[in-house]
Motif scaffolding. Sequence first.
Motif, PDB file in Angstrom:
ATOM      1  N   GLN A   1       0.465  -1.506   0.375  1.00  0.00           N
ATOM      2  CA  GLN A   1       0.045  -0.294  -0.026  1.00  0.00           C
ATOM      3  C   GLN A   1       0.641   1.627   0.334  1.00  0.00           C
ATOM      4  OE1 GLN A   1      -3.306  -0.264   0.194  1.00  0.00           O
ATOM      5  NE2 GLN A   1      -3.885   2.041  -0.235  1.00  0.00           N
ATOM      6  N   ILE A   2       1.979   0.944   0.497  1.00  0.00           N
ATOM      7  CA  ILE A   2       2.569   2.000   0.982  1.00  0.00           C
ATOM      8  C   ILE A   2       3.463   2.857  -0.748  1.00  0.00           C
ATOM      9  CG2 ILE A   2       5.381   3.559   2.025  1.00  0.00           C
ATOM     10  CD1 ILE A   2       4.845   1.102   4.960  1.00  0.00           C
ATOM     11  N   ILE A   3       4.026   1.563  -1.301  1.00  0.00           N
ATOM     12  CA  ILE A   3       3.606   2.167  -2.934  1.00  0.00           C
ATOM     13  C   ILE A   3       3.685   2.582  -3.289  1.00  0.00           C
ATOM     14  CG2 ILE A   3       5.104   0.653  -4.719  1.00  0.00           C
ATOM     15  CD1 ILE A   3       6.838  -1.434  -2.633  1.00  0.00           C
ATOM     16  N   LYS A   4       1.672   2.085  -3.220  1.00  0.00           N
ATOM     17  CA  LYS A   4       1.146   2.463  -4.145  1.00  0.00           C
ATOM     18  C   LYS A   4       0.561   3.769  -3.768  1.00  0.00           C
ATOM     19  CE  LYS A   4      -3.825   0.722  -5.700  1.00  0.00           C
ATOM     20  NZ  LYS A   4      -4.063   2.502  -5.753  1.00  0.00           N
ATOM     21  N   ILE A   5       0.805   4.244  -2.804  1.00  0.00           N
ATOM     22  CA  ILE A   5       0.392   6.084  -2.719  1.00  0.00           C
ATOM     23  C   ILE A   5       1.218   6.655  -3.429  1.00  0.00           C
ATOM     24  CG2 ILE A   5       0.728   7.063  -1.153  1.00  0.00           C
ATOM     25  CD1 ILE A   5      -0.713   5.113   0.826  1.00  0.00           C
ATOM     26  N   ILE A   6       2.419   5.495  -3.048  1.00  0.00           N
ATOM     27  CA  ILE A   6       4.093   7.056  -3.614  1.00  0.00           C
ATOM     28  C   ILE A   6       3.509   7.102  -5.051  1.00  0.00           C
ATOM     29  CG2 ILE A   6       6.040   7.123  -4.087  1.00  0.00           C
ATOM     30  CD1 ILE A   6       5.946   5.539  -1.032  1.00  0.00           C
ATOM     31  N   PHE A   7       3.053   5.447  -5.728  1.00  0.00           N
ATOM     32  CA  PHE A   7       3.680   5.571  -7.603  1.00  0.00           C
ATOM     33  C   PHE A   7       2.223   6.084  -7.542  1.00  0.00           C
ATOM     34  CE2 PHE A   7       6.922   2.860  -6.486  1.00  0.00           C
ATOM     35  CZ  PHE A   7       8.110   3.052  -7.716  1.00  0.00           C
ATOM     36  N   ASP A   8       1.105   5.432  -7.479  1.00  0.00           N
ATOM     37  CA  ASP A   8       0.241   6.464  -7.856  1.00  0.00           C
ATOM     38  C   ASP A   8      -0.536   8.286  -7.796  1.00  0.00           C
ATOM     39  OD1 ASP A   8      -1.315   4.233  -7.701  1.00  0.00           O
ATOM     40  OD2 ASP A   8      -2.567   4.212  -6.377  1.00  0.00           O
ATOM     41  N   GLU A   9       0.651   8.381  -7.184  1.00  0.00           N
ATOM     42  CA  GLU A   9       1.260  10.380  -7.014  1.00  0.00           C
ATOM     43  C   GLU A   9       2.275  10.377  -8.219  1.00  0.00           C
ATOM     44  OE1 GLU A   9      -0.941  12.539  -5.345  1.00  0.00           O
ATOM     45  OE2 GLU A   9      -1.782  10.762  -4.205  1.00  0.00           O
ATOM     46  N   VAL A  10       2.838  10.002  -7.823  1.00  0.00           N
ATOM     47  CA  VAL A  10       3.560  10.028  -9.268  1.00  0.00           C
ATOM     48  C   VAL A  10       3.471  10.031 -10.701  1.00  0.00           C
ATOM     49  CG1 VAL A  10       6.288   9.143  -9.767  1.00  0.00           C
ATOM     50  CG2 VAL A  10       6.550   9.662  -7.460  1.00  0.00           C
ATOM     51  N   TYR A  11       2.898   8.763 -10.746  1.00  0.00           N
ATOM     52  CA  TYR A  11       2.029   8.623 -11.798  1.00  0.00           C
ATOM     53  C   TYR A  11       1.229  10.138 -12.525  1.00  0.00           C
ATOM     54  CZ  TYR A  11       3.626   4.104 -12.104  1.00  0.00           C
ATOM     55  OH  TYR A  11       3.768   2.386 -12.145  1.00  0.00           O
ATOM     56  N   LYS A  12       0.463  10.908 -11.074  1.00  0.00           N
ATOM     57  CA  LYS A  12      -0.014  11.942 -11.577  1.00  0.00           C
ATOM     58  C   LYS A  12       0.873  12.975 -12.475  1.00  0.00           C
ATOM     59  CE  LYS A  12      -3.801  11.377  -8.252  1.00  0.00           C
ATOM     60  NZ  LYS A  12      -4.173  11.255  -7.597  1.00  0.00           N
ATOM     61  N   THR A  13       1.842  12.789 -11.861  1.00  0.00           N
ATOM     62  CA  THR A  13       3.141  13.771 -12.686  1.00  0.00           C
ATOM     63  C   THR A  13       3.285  14.335 -13.908  1.00  0.00           C
ATOM     64  OG1 THR A  13       4.883  13.293 -11.635  1.00  0.00           O
ATOM     65  CG2 THR A  13       3.528  14.449 -10.294  1.00  0.00           C
ATOM     66  N   PHE A  14       3.076  12.329 -14.950  1.00  0.00           N
ATOM     67  CA  PHE A  14       4.064  12.000 -15.864  1.00  0.00           C
ATOM     68  C   PHE A  14       3.491  13.272 -17.049  1.00  0.00           C
ATOM     69  CE2 PHE A  14       4.670   7.168 -14.879  1.00  0.00           C
ATOM     70  CZ  PHE A  14       5.907   7.305 -13.962  1.00  0.00           C
ATOM     71  N   ALA A  15       2.047  13.457 -17.300  1.00  0.00           N
ATOM     72  CA  ALA A  15       2.115  14.325 -17.892  1.00  0.00           C
ATOM     73  C   ALA A  15       2.840  16.061 -17.690  1.00  0.00           C
ATOM     74  CB  ALA A  15       0.365  14.559 -18.114  1.00  0.00           C
TER      75      ALA A  15
END
Length: 965
Positions: A274-288
């Motif tokens: 869950q920790i990784i998911k939180i981090i990566f979910d937020e980081v993926y939002k910045t790709f655009a």
Amino acid sequence: MADFSIENVCQAIHAFNNGQVEKADAFLRNFSQSKEAWGTCIQILQSNPDSSLVFQVLRILQSKILYDFISLNPQEIQQIYQNCIQIIIHYSVQNQKSTRIQCVLMFIYLYLYTYNPQTKSILEVISQLVDCQNNSAHQNFLFDILETFPEEIISNKKIIIEDEKRKYIAQDIKNKQMLDIIQFLQQRWNNSTDENVRFYVLRAYKKWLEFMKKYINEDEAIQFMQLTTQTPLFKGALDSIIIEELQNKAVDVICTFFGIIPRNISDSPSLDPQIIKIIFDEVYKTFALCKKALDEDLSDEIHNLTRLYSKLGKKFICKILLNSQLDAFLTTMIWIFCHENSYNESETMTDFWIKMIKTIRIMNDVQLQSKFALTFEQLINGCVKNSKVNLTLLSEYGLQSKIEDEFEQLLDTRSDMKEIIEELATIIQPNQILQHLGLILKQEFIGKMDDSGWITFEACMYLISGIVKQITLKNDQIGVQYLMEIIKLYLDVYSQQSLASNNFILKTVFKTISQGCAQLISSNELLPLLFNFITIGIHHKVPSVQKKATKAFQLICKQNQNFVLMHLSQFFDLIVKLQQVQNYDNLIKGVANAICSSKETMQNYYLKLCSIFAQNLLQLQKQIEEQILSNMSIDSLEDNIVQFSKNISCLAYANSQIPANENEDFLEVRILIVNVYKELWPMLQFGMERIVLYESSIAEKIVRYTKHTFRKAFNAFSVDLLTQVFQCFLNVYRQMPITACIYIAEVSATVFYKYPEYRNILSEAFENLCNITFQHLPQLSSFEENPDLTEDLFGILVRYGRYTPVLLLQSPALTTILQLTLMAIGLKHVSAAKTFYSWLEVAFKILKPQDDIFKTQVPQEYKEKFQQIFVPFVPQYTSKLFEALRKGTADEEVEEYIQDCILALSQLQFLDYGKLLEGVFEEGPQNILTASERKSWLEQSKDSQTQKHYLKLYSRRCVQNALRG
């Protein structure tokens, strides 16, 4: 004694502020270290002085707290603490940041110096003193304390707190206060939509995360990580990545948080997904956002986001490699890496890719390597793209130095790309990389060979230089074949294509060959072609191209010695013809390596090689003599001197390649070496006595040749010839303080000390060198003004002390040497000081019953004689060594050398070291050690471990005093 009245202090500060620094500085320094400074500063600040006085008086008071607060008695501490707190509260609301920061530092120092297990948290102390509500006048002061406090605990070594206590305070704050501080910052984050406030919160948050990183253990890190990722403050930091004003600080916070996570935790299967998911979910939002930044070339956003991705990727690389759901991250990293506007972020991206490659190598999973085959190809494509050079600069490289300097700055990114390729070659066969580079060349170069194609070729050649080592280590014969084909391709078109001989492309080709291809190239077909090509490079007008070509020549000769020996006459002709080449010594190295490779080749070819230099030297000597007599152009004289020097360097290198062998079966070679030197001696003597008047560095070249001759000839070098050499060097040394003249005696001691027949001449040379040096160094200032001479003087004392101590102790100059030694204690020049203190330690150890640093044992009668001469100097030696520690050194290693000398002195059994220490304590400042520390040191003054402990403590306190200024 100076009058430190309020009026005088204020006048001095006004003078200082008005630029009269010399007039006021000494007075203010003395004032800041005086007892009166406490009361005077407090009175001035309590009287609401003119704003021009406030900063300087606060600065002095801050210095007093930092350095002298711990020396106050209990009654003084209470009163001064209260007065200082009132001043801090009053001045901390001023708008001027420099004034506020002084108040911040004063508050932090007072808090740390009065810290004990019952001390309230820093937030409680602040809240009792000032209004901590939102939008209060003290809000900036509060944030400055929270931001500055953790760094002061971690980094400020001027704070006079012992390491153990500092560690205790940090741990106590972490355990009792950290959670409250994070909650306070979170409260401020939640209660404000003002981006300025949130900016300050993020900045302070980052500092406390850095504090946690230093003092947290692994178990605590897991708990902290799980708690932190659930907090609104951390999620707010993630959300802030897309806010332009907060992005930089938000990325700082997230990257610092990643730094807290230990590597083995981030790699652990038990890590909460869950920790990784939180981090990566937020980081993926910045790709655009990142894509937009790259397309619009927004450098700040590109830098922030690539830094974030790289830090995240490096920390969770195992999760990324093993989890297909995270493929999007890797795809984005490749896309960023290959984008033309990510060029300036190559260092950050390189860190990530190298971490990834190393992790795959450690995991040693063939299936995993196969899975990322396409990624590797794209990675190579990106490396080629980022290694390409600008066409305009490429066309002008080497023609003007300004262009070349600008061009070299562009090459930093290329070195990052080569580093990636070097790592990649550790997990896949180098031939696979070469094959892919070959496909790129086929597409962009071979078909058209236009400007763009040649730039691609140069980039590929540059990257190839990074994998040659792995081709060799892995014995990758397919890789060797591919490499030969690429080089052959270039050699075939070299004479047909104008861009093929471009200065920069030539340099890259030669660099690739010289950096390792040399040991792979053994093809009978390719070697002749390559040598012809290299000869062209050797004649090139651009020095950097010529240098790489001669280096390639040297290395290929070294690897293909049979080829050299088969064509030796051609190589000798080449050496004769190319004497004007700037890097001539590289040509000699290649041939000398082959000739000196065995006893047989030396006997057959050494004389022939040396005869080339002998003929050159003889001809040059005649020309130089004529030029000196006729007062011809100084330029042509200098050119001939350069050539003379170059030929001697070549002789020195040839001798340096000869094995050191004292066995009887190598005697013929040793005699051959000496005979050559003997034949050359008149020319060497001419260089020492005549040329040295025009170019003193010629002496160093002759000494280097002589040194390598001594070390390979051993006792085959005749006493008569050695006498002539010493007489010549001493005659020159009398006229000029050339350090090479000392060095030759130093080398002699290490080579000839074991042979009785040389002892008289070594003793005589030592006496003469000492007496002449005493004339060149009449006082202490001479040591600093002549550091090379100083270093070589004490260097010869070290050598004679270790190798021939009896010759040293027999010397009539021994008393003078000890006097000079006393004068030199405290020497500032780093290199000279290291050699000097090495000598002093040797001198002390001679007086010990036994020490293994000496090559021969010192008879007892000589020790006793030396002890009689030495003892009167002991009190002054001790005093000056401690004085040198108090004054500080320019180099930490020199400080350790001084401590070693004191330690060696303390172990001499015939000395009352405790009495010497008492003298040091009486004459030195009383604030370095406490009374109990001095007492403990004296009681255990003969224990070496106690000595080491207190010497380090004494040195550290002296440094703190010196920092105070």
